[in-house]
Motif scaffolding. Structure first.
Motif, PDB file in Angstrom:
ATOM      1  N   UNK A 190      -1.983  -4.074   3.289  1.00  0.00           N
ATOM      2  CA  UNK A 190      -1.046  -4.784   2.414  1.00  0.00           C
ATOM      3  C   UNK A 190      -1.789  -5.492   1.292  1.00  0.00           C
ATOM      4  N   UNK A 191      -2.860  -6.176   1.638  1.00  0.00           N
ATOM      5  CA  UNK A 191      -3.642  -6.909   0.646  1.00  0.00           C
ATOM      6  C   UNK A 191      -4.232  -5.972  -0.408  1.00  0.00           C
ATOM      7  N   UNK A 192      -4.812  -4.873   0.039  1.00  0.00           N
ATOM      8  CA  UNK A 192      -5.414  -3.920  -0.884  1.00  0.00           C
ATOM      9  C   UNK A 192      -4.376  -3.242  -1.763  1.00  0.00           C
ATOM     10  N   UNK A 193      -3.251  -2.891  -1.176  1.00  0.00           N
ATOM     11  CA  UNK A 193      -2.181  -2.233  -1.917  1.00  0.00           C
ATOM     12  C   UNK A 193      -1.605  -3.193  -2.961  1.00  0.00           C
ATOM     13  N   UNK A 194      -1.377  -4.433  -2.565  1.00  0.00           N
ATOM     14  CA  UNK A 194      -0.884  -5.451  -3.491  1.00  0.00           C
ATOM     15  C   UNK A 194      -1.854  -5.615  -4.667  1.00  0.00           C
TER      16      UNK A 194
END
Length: 156
Positions: free
Chosen positions: A38-42
């Protein structure tokens, strides 16, 4: 990716809408926690929006993906976790989100696509074949146009 090159290409092409669809290749990892994802995609979404101010993005969530369980094929336990991470990243970044998992039938739907009279997905139970991808494309287009038409009706 070289951000300057991408920004210039998007500017030259006058890109206003980007459709992102990722996640299927992450599934076989079958982890318990996808907060890193989630963090990387965001971060990636934010980077794209920074490169192209005013860019609209639609995120297409991960599809169903199945693994063998005895004689049956069942949805990987992580699919819904990945979907949740994608939806959360998209919402935080101000993007639209389309739930492909739900659109294709939800939990345990992939075997129906693989074993269809004309198969719509490969026997890895993760990836669509050409015929399945065309159907998914038509489903997405239909959902997009329907939502657009509803928006136009309620916002004259």
């Amino acid at each position: 990716m070289d951000q300057d090159v991408v920004s210039k290409i998007f500017t030259i092409l006058n890109v206003k809408l980007l459709i992102l669809q990722f996640g299927a290749n992450v599934v076989p990892g079958n982890l318990d926690d996808y907060s890193y994802y989630e963090s990387g995609f965001y971060s990636q979404i934010c980077r794209l929006k920074k490169m192209v101010p005013g860019l609209s993005i639609i995120v297409i969530g991960v599809s169903d993906a199945s693994m063998k369980n005895g004689e049956d094929y069942v949805t990987y336990p992580c699919v819904e976790k990945i979907l949740k991470a994608q939806r959360s990243a998209a919402m935080r970044a101000g993007c639209a989100f389309w739930n492909l998992f739900a659109a294709m039938g939800g939990k345990n739907s992939m075997p129906g696509w693989v074993f269809a009279k004309e198969p719509l997905a490969s026997t890895d139970f993760i990836h669509f074949n050409y015929a399945g991808a065309r159907i998914v494309g038509k489903m997405f287009y239909s959902a997009l146009i329907n939502d657009y038409n509803e928006f136009v009706k309620t916002n004259p």
